[in-house]
Design an enzyme around this catalytic site. Structure first.
Site, PDB file in Angstrom:
ATOM      1  CE  LYS A  49     -10.447  69.116 -28.242  1.00  0.00           C
ATOM      2  NZ  LYS A  49     -10.386  69.521 -29.764  1.00  0.00           N
ATOM      3  NE  ARG A  76      -8.391  72.076 -39.246  1.00  0.00           N
ATOM      4  CZ  ARG A  76      -7.473  72.059 -40.253  1.00  0.00           C
ATOM      5  NH1 ARG A  76      -6.354  72.691 -40.418  1.00  0.00           N
ATOM      6  NH2 ARG A  76      -8.202  71.197 -41.398  1.00  0.00           N
ATOM      7  CD  GLU A  77     -15.417  77.820 -34.292  1.00  0.00           C
ATOM      8  OE1 GLU A  77     -15.442  79.033 -34.473  1.00  0.00           O
ATOM      9  OE2 GLU A  77     -15.791  77.515 -33.005  1.00  0.00           O
ATOM     10  CG  LEU A 134       6.447  75.436 -36.334  1.00  0.00           C
ATOM     11  CD1 LEU A 134       7.675  74.943 -37.178  1.00  0.00           C
ATOM     12  CD2 LEU A 134       6.737  75.960 -35.064  1.00  0.00           C
ATOM     13  CG  ASN A 179      -7.204  71.779 -28.710  1.00  0.00           C
ATOM     14  OD1 ASN A 179      -7.024  71.183 -29.860  1.00  0.00           O
ATOM     15  ND2 ASN A 179      -8.305  72.039 -28.139  1.00  0.00           N
ATOM     16  CB  ALA A 232       5.859  84.141 -35.843  1.00  0.00           C
ATOM     17  CD  GLU A 239     -14.985  66.556 -34.124  1.00  0.00           C
ATOM     18  OE1 GLU A 239     -15.764  65.443 -34.096  1.00  0.00           O
ATOM     19  OE2 GLU A 239     -14.488  66.689 -35.086  1.00  0.00           O
ATOM     20  CB  CYS A 264     -10.632  75.107 -28.860  1.00  0.00           C
ATOM     21  SG  CYS A 264     -12.377  74.545 -29.524  1.00  0.00           S
ATOM     22  CE  LYS A 299     -27.020  78.299 -31.930  1.00  0.00           C
ATOM     23  NZ  LYS A 299     -25.904  77.981 -30.978  1.00  0.00           N
TER      24      LYS A 299
HETATM   25  P1  NAD Z   1     -21.622  76.330 -28.782  1.00  0.00           P
HETATM   26  O1  NAD Z   1     -21.757  77.238 -27.805  1.00  0.00           O
HETATM   27  O2  NAD Z   1     -21.461  76.700 -30.320  1.00  0.00           O
HETATM   28  O3  NAD Z   1     -22.872  75.045 -28.988  1.00  0.00           O
HETATM   29  C1  NAD Z   1     -23.189  74.725 -27.718  1.00  0.00           C
HETATM   30  C2  NAD Z   1     -24.965  74.551 -27.810  1.00  0.00           C
HETATM   31  O4  NAD Z   1     -25.328  73.860 -26.590  1.00  0.00           O
HETATM   32  C3  NAD Z   1     -25.432  75.868 -27.802  1.00  0.00           C
HETATM   33  O5  NAD Z   1     -26.172  75.990 -29.026  1.00  0.00           O
HETATM   34  C4  NAD Z   1     -26.561  75.819 -26.452  1.00  0.00           C
HETATM   35  O6  NAD Z   1     -27.546  76.380 -26.918  1.00  0.00           O
HETATM   36  C5  NAD Z   1     -26.636  74.138 -26.573  1.00  0.00           C
HETATM   37  N1  NAD Z   1     -27.055  74.058 -25.109  1.00  0.00           N
HETATM   38  C6  NAD Z   1     -26.543  74.097 -23.969  1.00  0.00           C
HETATM   39  N2  NAD Z   1     -27.309  73.469 -22.807  1.00  0.00           N
HETATM   40  C7  NAD Z   1     -28.264  72.842 -23.385  1.00  0.00           C
HETATM   41  C8  NAD Z   1     -29.280  71.792 -23.066  1.00  0.00           C
HETATM   42  N3  NAD Z   1     -29.325  71.649 -21.674  1.00  0.00           N
HETATM   43  N4  NAD Z   1     -29.941  71.204 -23.770  1.00  0.00           N
HETATM   44  C9  NAD Z   1     -29.882  71.557 -25.322  1.00  0.00           C
HETATM   45  N5  NAD Z   1     -28.941  72.146 -25.700  1.00  0.00           N
HETATM   46  C10 NAD Z   1     -27.895  72.864 -24.985  1.00  0.00           C
HETATM   47  O7  NAD Z   1     -20.269  75.405 -28.709  1.00  0.00           O
HETATM   48  P2  NAD Z   1     -19.300  74.757 -29.643  1.00  0.00           P
HETATM   49  O8  NAD Z   1     -18.125  75.474 -30.089  1.00  0.00           O
HETATM   50  O9  NAD Z   1     -20.077  73.734 -30.302  1.00  0.00           O
HETATM   51  O10 NAD Z   1     -18.466  73.603 -28.480  1.00  0.00           O
HETATM   52  C11 NAD Z   1     -19.216  72.542 -27.792  1.00  0.00           C
HETATM   53  C12 NAD Z   1     -17.995  71.673 -27.545  1.00  0.00           C
HETATM   54  O11 NAD Z   1     -17.323  71.112 -28.105  1.00  0.00           O
HETATM   55  C13 NAD Z   1     -17.264  72.406 -26.317  1.00  0.00           C
HETATM   56  O12 NAD Z   1     -16.640  71.675 -25.218  1.00  0.00           O
HETATM   57  C14 NAD Z   1     -15.982  72.591 -27.144  1.00  0.00           C
HETATM   58  O13 NAD Z   1     -15.033  72.924 -26.465  1.00  0.00           O
HETATM   59  C15 NAD Z   1     -15.813  71.651 -28.056  1.00  0.00           C
HETATM   60  N6  NAD Z   1     -15.210  71.695 -29.201  1.00  0.00           N
HETATM   61  C16 NAD Z   1     -15.376  72.935 -30.252  1.00  0.00           C
HETATM   62  C17 NAD Z   1     -14.770  72.962 -31.166  1.00  0.00           C
HETATM   63  C18 NAD Z   1     -15.043  74.283 -31.917  1.00  0.00           C
HETATM   64  O14 NAD Z   1     -14.158  74.512 -32.850  1.00  0.00           O
HETATM   65  N7  NAD Z   1     -16.004  75.143 -31.479  1.00  0.00           N
HETATM   66  C19 NAD Z   1     -13.953  72.079 -31.450  1.00  0.00           C
HETATM   67  C20 NAD Z   1     -13.549  70.827 -31.039  1.00  0.00           C
HETATM   68  C21 NAD Z   1     -14.489  70.771 -29.485  1.00  0.00           C
END
Ligand code: NAD
Length: 432
Positions: A207, A157-158, A253, A211, A255, A154, A263, A38
């Site tokens: 959070k 939204r993706e 809303l 959700n 359906a 956070e 998430c 990555k």
């Molecule tokens: P993700 O899996 O895309 O990214 C997590 C990253 O952390 C990975 O790249 C992984 O390699 C890295 N990682 C893991 N262990 C590590 C370490 N020891 N050292 C360095 N890097 C490490 O996950 P995400 O979707 O970004 O979600 C992260 C958090 O944010 C989660 O708790 C999720 O619930 C929350 N969140 C996600 C979203 C979303 O839309 N994806 C929105 C809000 C909150």
């Protein structure tokens, strides 16, 4: 412009967007990840995820010297005042959040921390995680080194992550010291949005509760859709009539076949789990989960009821990612739906503008097509699973002419039933 030094540990969807946006508002950011591939991709100017506008913003901030990438956590900690933990918190089999990555990172931070730092939980974590992070930092850290733990959940939204991060409805900051509060306010000062300052536990609950509430809204309208379908009402009209009430609002809303993604399912599961753990049986949320699961199976049942035998029938699927404008396949409804169709012997072709690469690793025997029209060629049914604009704007006459029999199962109520009838389709949607 105020410039602060920030490290982001975990450069996935949330970490990379957080780091990029913080750099974009003027901070000096280092994004760390232990996934070497990555980080190498990022160093080459490529983006490991699909997120509209992200590549341009990353490259701009790299060029202007505000963002860099590394696998070395020590480098990030040495040089930064604020350290974000943005690693994954995936679900365990019992529904609880797996906090092993959070613990690992907290330990690593403790080992390298020599001066005062603000450690920010950006990952979504259950209430009381902040206390564990603090205990971990104390246990493994050097004596006399001060720090503060902050919860800063956070809400991005993706698919619209950059816009969401830079224009949030609110920024939530859970703190236990005035010093940390001021540092976090300074960090976010270029962003014009209300800041809600709370204690750490309340921020963690904000959070999960947010959700879970949104998931409840979706399951509510999906339950109403069942009544509409059984009585001949139209759930889209019902939602419109409800949503114009400002106390209710139109969003969430719609359906359809229910929520998926990285998430909502996991956060609702984790909130139910933590509720059980502290002795509250959150029956309302358990019902929300049940309704969501049922939507997928009842949609497949509808396809079976209308098509009778599925064995050897070609079925085209539009949309694989859990929602439009992302490549994220985590908990995507398409996985359950395609598996169920294949179990009945259907031959599945599929197209998705974002999800095909990831879907290829999760599904077998699916004939992936680069074009929506090729996907429906000679098919006896088209199943629309994810509402990308790409599909909403499709040439439906062309679709009809390509199909063996013009039958559409629309899991997202994208098209108008009357118009579809006029075009010669047998059209089935949800709750109307
Ligand atoms: P993700 O899996 O895309 O990214 C997590 C990253 O952390 C990975 O790249 C992984 O390699 C890295 N990682 C893991 N262990 C590590 C370490 N020891 N050292 C360095 N890097 C490490 O996950 P995400 O979707 O970004 O979600 C992260 C958090 O944010 C989660 O708790 C999720 O619930 C929350 N969140 C996600 C979203 C979303 O839309 N994806 C929105 C809000 C909150």
């Amino acid at each position: 412009m105020i410039t602060m030094k920030v490290a982001i540990i975990g450069s996935g969807y949330v970490g990379l967007v957080t780091g990029t946006c913080l750099a974009d508002i003027g901070h000096e950011v280092i994004c760390i990840d232990n996934n070497e591939e990555k980080i190498n991709t990022l160093k080459k100017g490529e983006i490991p995820i699909y997120e509209p506008g992200l590549k341009k913003k990353v490259n701009k901030n790299v060029k202007e010297g505000r963002i860099s990438f590394s696998t070395k956590i020590k480098q990030g900690i040495d040089n930064s005042e604020v350290i974000f933990i943005a690693v994954g918190t995936p679900p365990r089999d019992d529904g609880s959040a797996d906090l092993v990555y959070v613990e690992n990172v907290a330990r690593e931070i403790a080992e390298h921390m020599d001066t005062y730092k603000v450690i920010v939980e950006k990952s979504t974590v259950p209430v009381q995680t902040g206390e564990w992070v603090k205990k971990t930092l104390q246990k493994y850290g050097k004596t006399g080194v001060e720090f503060d733990v902050v919860s800063n959940p956070e809400f991005l939204r993706e698919g619209s992550a950059i816009k969401d991060f830079l224009n949030p409805d609110r920024i939530v900051i859970g703190v236990s010291s005035k010093k940390a509060e001021l540092i976090m306010k300074k960090l976010y000062s270029p962003i014009d949005s209300p800041i809600v300052v709370t204690d750490i536990k309340s921020a963690e609950i904000i959070k999960h509760a947010s959700n879970s509430f949104l998931a409840t809204k979706i399951s509510f309208i999906n339950a109403v859709a069942e009544i509409c379908e059984k009585t001949g009402a139209d759930v889209n009209l019902v939602a419109k009539g409800m949503g114009l009430d400002t106390r209710i609002g139109p969003r969430f809303l719609r359906a359809g076949i229910g929520y998926g993604g990285s998430c909502f399912p996991k956060d609702v599961d984790a909130f139910v789990h933590i509720s059980d753990k502290v002795g509250y049986d959150f029956k309302l949320l358990k019902e929300v989960q049940k309704i969501n699961k049922h939507k997928r199976s009842s949609f497949v049942k509808k396809i079976q009821d209308k098509m009778w035998i599925l064995k050897d029938k070609k079925i085209g699927v539009w949309g694989l990612s859990f929602k439009p404008n992302t490549d994220d396949m985590r908990e995507a409804p398409s996985l359950d739906i395609i598996n169920a169709l294949q179990k009945e012997g259907a031959k599945v072709k599929a197209h998705c503008p974002g999800g095909m690469e990831n879907a290829g690793e999760l599904l077998s025997n699916v004939d992936f097509k680069d074009c929506p029209y090729e996907t429906v060629k000679d098919c006896e049914a088209l199943v629309l699973v994810t509402e990308w604009d790409h599909f909403k704007n499709a040439d439906l006459k062309k679709v009809r002419n390509h199909m063996k029999s013009p039958v559409i199962f629309d899991g997202r109520n994208v098209f108008e039933p009357n118009k579809m009838k006029e075009l010669g389709f047998e059209y089935h949607s949800v709750g109307r």
